[in-house]
Design a protein around this motif. Structure first.
Motif, short mmCIF file in Angstrom:
data_model
loop_
_atom_site.label_atom_id
_atom_site.label_comp_id
_atom_site.label_asym_id
_atom_site.label_seq_id
_atom_site.Cartn_x
_atom_site.Cartn_y
_atom_site.Cartn_z
N VAL A 135 3.11 12.03 12.62
CA VAL A 135 2.28 10.91 12.22
C VAL A 135 1.73 11.20 10.83
O VAL A 135 1.40 12.35 10.51
CB VAL A 135 1.13 10.67 13.22
CG1 VAL A 135 0.27 9.49 12.78
CG2 VAL A 135 1.68 10.43 14.61
N ASP A 136 1.64 10.17 10.02
CA ASP A 136 1.12 10.31 8.68
C ASP A 136 0.09 9.20 8.45
O ASP A 136 0.23 8.09 8.98
CB ASP A 136 2.26 10.18 7.66
CG ASP A 136 1.78 10.38 6.24
OD1 ASP A 136 1.64 11.55 5.84
OD2 ASP A 136 1.54 9.39 5.53
N VAL A 137 -0.95 9.50 7.68
CA VAL A 137 -1.92 8.47 7.32
C VAL A 137 -2.19 8.57 5.83
O VAL A 137 -2.29 9.66 5.27
CB VAL A 137 -3.22 8.59 8.15
CG1 VAL A 137 -3.98 9.87 7.85
CG2 VAL A 137 -4.10 7.37 7.97
N SER A 138 -2.27 7.41 5.18
CA SER A 138 -2.33 7.37 3.73
C SER A 138 -3.33 6.32 3.26
O SER A 138 -3.79 5.47 4.02
CB SER A 138 -0.93 7.06 3.16
OG SER A 138 -0.93 7.11 1.75
N HIS A 139 -3.63 6.39 1.97
CA HIS A 139 -4.58 5.50 1.32
C HIS A 139 -3.82 4.44 0.50
O HIS A 139 -2.77 4.72 -0.07
CB HIS A 139 -5.47 6.34 0.39
CG HIS A 139 -6.17 5.58 -0.69
ND1 HIS A 139 -5.56 5.24 -1.88
CD2 HIS A 139 -7.44 5.10 -0.77
CE1 HIS A 139 -6.41 4.58 -2.64
NE2 HIS A 139 -7.56 4.49 -2.00
N ARG A 140 -4.35 3.25 0.46
CA ARG A 140 -3.84 2.21 -0.42
C ARG A 140 -5.02 1.57 -1.15
O ARG A 140 -6.03 1.21 -0.52
CB ARG A 140 -3.08 1.13 0.37
CG ARG A 140 -1.74 1.59 0.92
CD ARG A 140 -0.74 1.81 -0.21
NE ARG A 140 0.60 2.11 0.28
CZ ARG A 140 1.06 3.32 0.58
NH1 ARG A 140 0.25 4.36 0.48
NH2 ARG A 140 2.30 3.49 0.96
N GLY A 141 -4.89 1.43 -2.47
CA GLY A 141 -5.95 0.82 -3.26
C GLY A 141 -5.39 -0.22 -4.21
O GLY A 141 -4.23 -0.15 -4.62
N GLY A 142 -6.22 -1.19 -4.56
CA GLY A 142 -5.82 -2.24 -5.49
C GLY A 142 -7.05 -3.00 -5.95
O GLY A 142 -8.17 -2.73 -5.52
N LYS A 143 -6.83 -3.96 -6.81
CA LYS A 143 -7.93 -4.82 -7.21
C LYS A 143 -8.40 -5.63 -6.00
O LYS A 143 -7.61 -5.94 -5.11
CB LYS A 143 -7.47 -5.75 -8.33
CG LYS A 143 -7.10 -5.00 -9.62
CD LYS A 143 -6.54 -5.93 -10.68
CE LYS A 143 -6.19 -5.16 -11.94
NZ LYS A 143 -5.58 -6.02 -12.98
#
Length: 338
Positions: free
Chosen positions: A222-230
């Protein structure tokens, strides 16, 4: 054009020493970085370097990825005063914190479960990842055995500083469950500049007859990640559908590679003002190219999520946050607004 089917990468013999599984390698091949990434596998370790151990131990929260009995990934959060995470040695992390109300970890955190961890310090834009297995779990907390440990670049992280709030007399949070996004959920998503995504892999090792190290044993992870944007970078197409741009990253393609093999994900949205948490269980598809991708400046591809379960917990998170400073990496990126 919009499905997740993709030709598998080269033979297992060629990649017997890589920590990347077939889905990750297939995406690397598609974008032309397969050979380059074959030489970067050493960046993924089967132990934590001391700086990662120290980093995890100073955090007031961590993001957790897990899967339920239906192989549905979920993204969660655990929190406590700095020191609630300890590292007795380079191969283990111990987490001493109660689980939040209605958090999917209440059901998924069992011994031998595969877990993905993201340690992230938004105000310094530092983040490190660790994937492993639950070695033991009891009322006092749980211990993880490291299988993969690696760092991430600071791209797309909004700088905001968290602080713990304590309210021992607080009533149990109100929980809203739905099979689609109600108006309050949509409002939270529409304002978001950040979310977290958990994905999973259920394949076989690169070479079943000769798995040379723990890092190569990718039967289940299992992997968990970050996502960012305006703000507003997550487009709400309707009450069941979200569309998100995927920007250039480190070319590991942990998330995208997992989705190629297992097109389901768990999303976590945080209301940084109220402490509301929104957990989503979704199915996923990739849009590799075409007019929608071209229309969003900076997007390498799009992720489309179809909501299957939604859980919003009011004022659940005992953290409050400073005003965000937008990541400078987002300056050239587009938005859904004209």
């Amino acid at each position: 054009m919009s499905n997740l089917e993709i030709t598998a990468a080269s033979s297992a013999d060629t990649f017997a020493d890589t920590p990347f599984h077939s889905g990750e390698r297939a995406v690397q091949q598609r974008v032309g970085v397969l050979e380059k990434m074959a030489t970067r596998g050493q960046l993924i370790r089967s132990f934590m370097p001391d700086q990662h151990r120290d980093f995890f131990q100073q955090l007031p929260f961590m993001i957790v990825g897990s899967v339920d009995r239906r192989q549905q990934p979920w993204a969660s959060i655990v929190t406590g005063a700095p020191g609630f995470v300890t590292s007795p040695d380079a191969g283990h992390l111990a987490i001493h914190a109660p689980l939040l109300p209605a958090d999917p970890l209440q059901q998924t955190l069992v011994e031998h479960a595969a877990i993905g961890l993201l340690g992230i310090e938004p105000h310094t834009r530092r983040r490190n990842r660790m994937n492993g297995k639950v070695e033991k779990s009891d009322a006092a907390g749980w211990t993880l055995k490291v299988e993969q440990s690696f760092g991430n670049c600071p791209k797309y992280i909004q700088a905001r500083r968290p602080s713990l709030v304590e309210d021992a007399d607080a009533a149990a949070p109100v929980v809203h469950r739905s099979g689609q996004l109600d108006s309050a959920m949509q409002k939270l998503i529409a304002a978001s500049d950040t979310f977290f995504i958990a994905t999973a892999y259920f394949g076989k090792p690169v070479d079943e007859s000769a798995v040379a190290s723990t890092a190569n044993n990718r039967q289940h992870g299992v992997d968990v990640s970050h996502r960012g944007g305006k703000p507003g970078f997550v487009r709400i197409d309707d009450e069941k559908t979200l569309t998100v741009p995927d920007f250039v990253g480190n070319f590991f393609f942990n998330t995208i590679g997992n989705l190629v093999e297992h097109p389901r994900a768990g999303l976590l949205f945080i209301d940084f003002v109220s402490g509301d948490l929104l957990y989503l269980a979704v199915s996923a598809e990739l849009i590799w190219d075409g007019p929608e991708v071209a229309a969003f400046k900076g997007a390498e591809r799009l992720l489309r999520f179809h909501v299957e379960q939604a859980i919003r917990v009011e004022a659940s998170l005992p953290l409050r946050w400073s005003e965000a400073e937008l990541s400078p990496a987002l300056a050239p990126m587009g938005s859904w607004q004209a």
